[in-house]
Scaffold this motif. Structure first.
Motif, PDB file in Angstrom:
ATOM      1  N   GLN A 152      -6.394   9.519   2.783  1.00  0.00           N
ATOM      2  CA  GLN A 152      -6.543   8.116   3.192  1.00  0.00           C
ATOM      3  C   GLN A 152      -5.190   7.408   3.186  1.00  0.00           C
ATOM      4  O   GLN A 152      -4.361   7.617   2.300  1.00  0.00           O
ATOM      5  CB  GLN A 152      -7.487   7.416   2.226  1.00  0.00           C
ATOM      6  CG  GLN A 152      -7.879   6.009   2.629  1.00  0.00           C
ATOM      7  CD  GLN A 152      -8.875   5.422   1.646  1.00  0.00           C
ATOM      8  OE1 GLN A 152      -8.686   5.479   0.439  1.00  0.00           O
ATOM      9  NE2 GLN A 152      -9.961   4.866   2.167  1.00  0.00           N
ATOM     10  N   THR A 153      -4.969   6.550   4.201  1.00  0.00           N
ATOM     11  CA  THR A 153      -3.678   5.876   4.347  1.00  0.00           C
ATOM     12  C   THR A 153      -3.863   4.380   4.560  1.00  0.00           C
ATOM     13  O   THR A 153      -4.789   3.946   5.254  1.00  0.00           O
ATOM     14  CB  THR A 153      -2.892   6.474   5.535  1.00  0.00           C
ATOM     15  OG1 THR A 153      -2.689   7.873   5.284  1.00  0.00           O
ATOM     16  CG2 THR A 153      -1.551   5.805   5.715  1.00  0.00           C
ATOM     17  N   VAL A 154      -2.954   3.602   3.962  1.00  0.00           N
ATOM     18  CA  VAL A 154      -2.848   2.164   4.192  1.00  0.00           C
ATOM     19  C   VAL A 154      -1.438   1.888   4.699  1.00  0.00           C
ATOM     20  O   VAL A 154      -0.463   2.387   4.139  1.00  0.00           O
ATOM     21  CB  VAL A 154      -3.097   1.367   2.885  1.00  0.00           C
ATOM     22  CG1 VAL A 154      -2.786  -0.115   3.090  1.00  0.00           C
ATOM     23  CG2 VAL A 154      -4.536   1.558   2.413  1.00  0.00           C
ATOM     24  N   ASP A 155      -1.324   1.116   5.767  1.00  0.00           N
ATOM     25  CA  ASP A 155      -0.022   0.725   6.315  1.00  0.00           C
ATOM     26  C   ASP A 155       0.057  -0.799   6.268  1.00  0.00           C
ATOM     27  O   ASP A 155      -0.777  -1.489   6.848  1.00  0.00           O
ATOM     28  CB  ASP A 155       0.105   1.237   7.747  1.00  0.00           C
ATOM     29  CG  ASP A 155       1.480   0.975   8.365  1.00  0.00           C
ATOM     30  OD1 ASP A 155       2.070  -0.088   8.086  1.00  0.00           O
ATOM     31  OD2 ASP A 155       1.953   1.827   9.132  1.00  0.00           O
TER      32      ASP A 155
ATOM     33  N   GLY B  22      -4.382   9.531  12.214  1.00  0.00           N
ATOM     34  CA  GLY B  22      -3.569   9.520  11.010  1.00  0.00           C
ATOM     35  C   GLY B  22      -4.318   9.175   9.742  1.00  0.00           C
ATOM     36  O   GLY B  22      -3.699   9.013   8.690  1.00  0.00           O
ATOM     37  N   HIS B  23      -5.647   9.035   9.829  1.00  0.00           N
ATOM     38  CA  HIS B  23      -6.481   8.679   8.671  1.00  0.00           C
ATOM     39  C   HIS B  23      -6.052   7.339   8.058  1.00  0.00           C
ATOM     40  O   HIS B  23      -6.083   7.181   6.835  1.00  0.00           O
ATOM     41  CB  HIS B  23      -6.439   9.788   7.605  1.00  0.00           C
ATOM     42  CG  HIS B  23      -6.711  11.155   8.143  1.00  0.00           C
ATOM     43  ND1 HIS B  23      -7.945  11.537   8.631  1.00  0.00           N
ATOM     44  CD2 HIS B  23      -5.892  12.228   8.302  1.00  0.00           C
ATOM     45  CE1 HIS B  23      -7.885  12.792   9.060  1.00  0.00           C
ATOM     46  NE2 HIS B  23      -6.666  13.229   8.877  1.00  0.00           N
ATOM     47  N   VAL B  24      -5.672   6.400   8.931  1.00  0.00           N
ATOM     48  CA  VAL B  24      -5.295   5.063   8.470  1.00  0.00           C
ATOM     49  C   VAL B  24      -6.561   4.221   8.392  1.00  0.00           C
ATOM     50  O   VAL B  24      -7.115   3.812   9.405  1.00  0.00           O
ATOM     51  CB  VAL B  24      -4.255   4.402   9.415  1.00  0.00           C
ATOM     52  CG1 VAL B  24      -3.915   3.001   8.923  1.00  0.00           C
ATOM     53  CG2 VAL B  24      -3.001   5.259   9.495  1.00  0.00           C
ATOM     54  N   ASP B  25      -7.028   3.981   7.174  1.00  0.00           N
ATOM     55  CA  ASP B  25      -8.266   3.231   6.983  1.00  0.00           C
ATOM     56  C   ASP B  25      -8.027   1.725   6.908  1.00  0.00           C
ATOM     57  O   ASP B  25      -8.958   0.941   7.112  1.00  0.00           O
ATOM     58  CB  ASP B  25      -8.979   3.695   5.711  1.00  0.00           C
ATOM     59  CG  ASP B  25      -9.619   5.068   5.881  1.00  0.00           C
ATOM     60  OD1 ASP B  25      -9.588   5.599   7.005  1.00  0.00           O
ATOM     61  OD2 ASP B  25     -10.139   5.604   4.894  1.00  0.00           O
ATOM     62  N   LEU B  26      -6.781   1.320   6.614  1.00  0.00           N
ATOM     63  CA  LEU B  26      -6.442  -0.102   6.575  1.00  0.00           C
ATOM     64  C   LEU B  26      -5.058  -0.305   7.167  1.00  0.00           C
ATOM     65  O   LEU B  26      -4.087   0.322   6.731  1.00  0.00           O
ATOM     66  CB  LEU B  26      -6.465  -0.639   5.138  1.00  0.00           C
ATOM     67  CG  LEU B  26      -5.900  -2.059   4.942  1.00  0.00           C
ATOM     68  CD1 LEU B  26      -6.675  -3.084   5.750  1.00  0.00           C
ATOM     69  CD2 LEU B  26      -5.878  -2.423   3.465  1.00  0.00           C
ATOM     70  N   GLN B  27      -4.976  -1.175   8.162  1.00  0.00           N
ATOM     71  CA  GLN B  27      -3.710  -1.546   8.786  1.00  0.00           C
ATOM     72  C   GLN B  27      -3.521  -3.058   8.656  1.00  0.00           C
ATOM     73  O   GLN B  27      -4.439  -3.826   8.977  1.00  0.00           O
ATOM     74  CB  GLN B  27      -3.700  -1.167  10.273  1.00  0.00           C
ATOM     75  CG  GLN B  27      -2.461  -1.615  11.029  1.00  0.00           C
ATOM     76  CD  GLN B  27      -1.221  -0.851  10.605  1.00  0.00           C
ATOM     77  OE1 GLN B  27      -1.158   0.369  10.728  1.00  0.00           O
ATOM     78  NE2 GLN B  27      -0.233  -1.567  10.098  1.00  0.00           N
ATOM     79  N   VAL B  28      -2.358  -3.466   8.158  1.00  0.00           N
ATOM     80  CA  VAL B  28      -2.021  -4.886   8.140  1.00  0.00           C
ATOM     81  C   VAL B  28      -1.370  -5.228   9.471  1.00  0.00           C
ATOM     82  O   VAL B  28      -0.399  -4.577   9.891  1.00  0.00           O
ATOM     83  CB  VAL B  28      -1.089  -5.226   6.962  1.00  0.00           C
ATOM     84  CG1 VAL B  28      -0.679  -6.697   7.022  1.00  0.00           C
ATOM     85  CG2 VAL B  28      -1.777  -4.923   5.632  1.00  0.00           C
TER      86      VAL B  28
ATOM     87  N   GLY C 266     -13.463   7.436   5.907  1.00  0.00           N
ATOM     88  CA  GLY C 266     -12.962   7.401   7.273  1.00  0.00           C
ATOM     89  C   GLY C 266     -13.938   6.848   8.289  1.00  0.00           C
ATOM     90  O   GLY C 266     -13.646   6.838   9.485  1.00  0.00           O
ATOM     91  N   LYS C 267     -15.089   6.394   7.852  1.00  0.00           N
ATOM     92  CA  LYS C 267     -16.106   5.910   8.795  1.00  0.00           C
ATOM     93  C   LYS C 267     -15.662   4.626   9.484  1.00  0.00           C
ATOM     94  O   LYS C 267     -15.866   4.459  10.689  1.00  0.00           O
ATOM     95  CB  LYS C 267     -17.420   5.681   8.046  1.00  0.00           C
ATOM     96  CG  LYS C 267     -18.539   5.160   8.916  1.00  0.00           C
ATOM     97  CD  LYS C 267     -19.792   4.880   8.089  1.00  0.00           C
ATOM     98  CE  LYS C 267     -20.873   4.241   8.931  1.00  0.00           C
ATOM     99  NZ  LYS C 267     -22.056   3.868   8.125  1.00  0.00           N
TER     100      LYS C 267
ATOM    101  N   MET D  95       0.160   6.643  -0.528  1.00  0.00           N
ATOM    102  CA  MET D  95      -0.481   6.545   0.786  1.00  0.00           C
ATOM    103  C   MET D  95      -1.536   5.444   0.834  1.00  0.00           C
ATOM    104  O   MET D  95      -1.739   4.838   1.887  1.00  0.00           O
ATOM    105  CB  MET D  95      -1.128   7.881   1.171  1.00  0.00           C
ATOM    106  CG  MET D  95      -0.173   9.063   1.297  1.00  0.00           C
ATOM    107  SD  MET D  95       1.332   8.770   2.251  1.00  0.00           S
ATOM    108  CE  MET D  95       0.680   8.201   3.800  1.00  0.00           C
ATOM    109  N   SER D  96      -2.199   5.169  -0.285  1.00  0.00           N
ATOM    110  CA  SER D  96      -3.252   4.151  -0.233  1.00  0.00           C
ATOM    111  C   SER D  96      -3.585   3.522  -1.579  1.00  0.00           C
ATOM    112  O   SER D  96      -3.885   2.336  -1.660  1.00  0.00           O
ATOM    113  CB  SER D  96      -4.543   4.739   0.362  1.00  0.00           C
ATOM    114  OG  SER D  96      -5.062   5.779  -0.449  1.00  0.00           O
TER     115      SER D  96
END
Length: 320
Positions: free
Chosen positions: A2-5, A38-44, A95-96, A300-301
């Motif tokens: 899981q990834t947060v950007d 990229g498994h980005v579950d949260l993007q700012v 990832g849903k 990553m998260s």
């Protein structure tokens, strides 16, 4: 993984090009397709008002918030992140669902009107960068040669953001402004997209004592992929060149305060092999060669989500 950007400028591009689709448009670095890849579950998503379109105004702030609502949230591409109660759903989402958090990159467009701060909050903005590179009505930016701090109106802004639960972001803030904010704030703050000045001496990067101060305040530091913030020449930068920045921040006590803030869609040169969110798994693979899995998961998260759970407002207590 899981990834947060914590920073991208896709909203600006979407506002500039009404025909672009967030779903899979190749003109965007950040798209739904690439977030999934990229498994980005949260993007700012930053609201950034380029001066090439004239003086920043609140009308343009509202226009980009509307882009987020109409072209990202309403089609169901991302769910708006507003409350700390939602963070657990991100952790358990498998990832849903993808989430988006609105940020303001520089308060120039608020025109010095603190009522607009509350209105932004009501419209879903949860993070505010005080400046972009130069001076505005609130404070001086990192590229302002006089290196001034806050105006009186800017100090009122800090107090209001602390009161309503708006997270403050020091990326782009002047060094003098940074230290003044450390005295003014009653809540943790972040540097959403900044690296280590000792490794790459760019004014947008954080000096050692600033990193220590953010760590002491339980803030967060988002390692960014801007090539010229990674290496001074900014040429032929590879993902491996991020490692000295990570090492330096860890050396200064920041291992549990690290996250990522790519600045995708805000740059026109990219780290080789790290040009969009779909490349995050490659970065994770690199990091796992040098660091334990639990530490990499935190970067990553985990650290970003823990910060949001502790510092976003609670829906149960909201009185807006």
């Amino acid at each position: 993984m899981q990834t947060v950007d914590f920073h991208c400028d896709a909203l600006s591009k979407l506002w500039e090009d009404s025909s672009a689709s967030f779903k899979n448009d190749p003109k965007l670095d950040v798209s739904l397709e690439r977030m999934i890849q990229g498994h980005v579950d949260l993007q700012v998503f930053a609201v950034f008002l380029s001066e090439q379109y004239g003086r920043p105004s609140f009308e343009r702030v509202l226009a980009q918030i509307e882009v987020f609502r109409r072209r990202l949230a309403d089609p169901g591409f991302v769910k708006p992140l507003l409350w700390k109660e939602q963070v657990q759903a991100i952790r358990e989402g498998s990832g849903k669902d993808r989430y988006g958090l609105l940020s303001l990159e520089g308060v120039d467009g608020l025109e010095g009107n603190l009522h607009y701060v509350r209105l932004c909050y009501e419209l879903g903005v949860r993070c505010m960068g005080i400046t972009w590179n130069y001076a505005n009505w609130a404070a001086d930016g990192a590229m302002e040669s006089r290196n001034g701090g806050f105006t009186e109106r800017g100090r009122e802004l800090v107090r209001l953001c602390n009161e309503i639960g708006m997270v403050l972001d020091v990326s782009h803030l002047s060094e003098a402004g940074f230290w003044e904010l450390m005295e003014l704030t009653s809540r943790p703050v972040i540097a959403s997209h900044s690296n280590a000045y000792t490794i790459c001496p760019h004014p947008r990067n954080l000096r050692d004592d600033q990193i220590r101060a953010l760590v002491a305040l339980d803030g967060r530091i988002g390692i960014t992929f801007v090539p010229w913030f990674i290496r001074s020449d900014g040429q032929g930068v590879k993902p491996e060149d991020l490692l000295p920045h990570i090492e330096k921040i860890c050396e200064l006590g920041g291992a549990k305060h690290l996250m990522f803030g790519s600045d995708f869609d805000g740059i026109d040169r990219w780290v080789e092999g790290l040009a969009h969110p779909g490349h995050y798994p490659d970065l994770q693979e690199l990091l796992l060669k040098y660091y334990p899995e639990d530490e990499v998961r935190g970067w990553m998260s985990g650290h970003a989500l823990r910060f949001l759970e502790g510092n976003l407002p609670s829906k149960a207590e909201d009185k807006s």
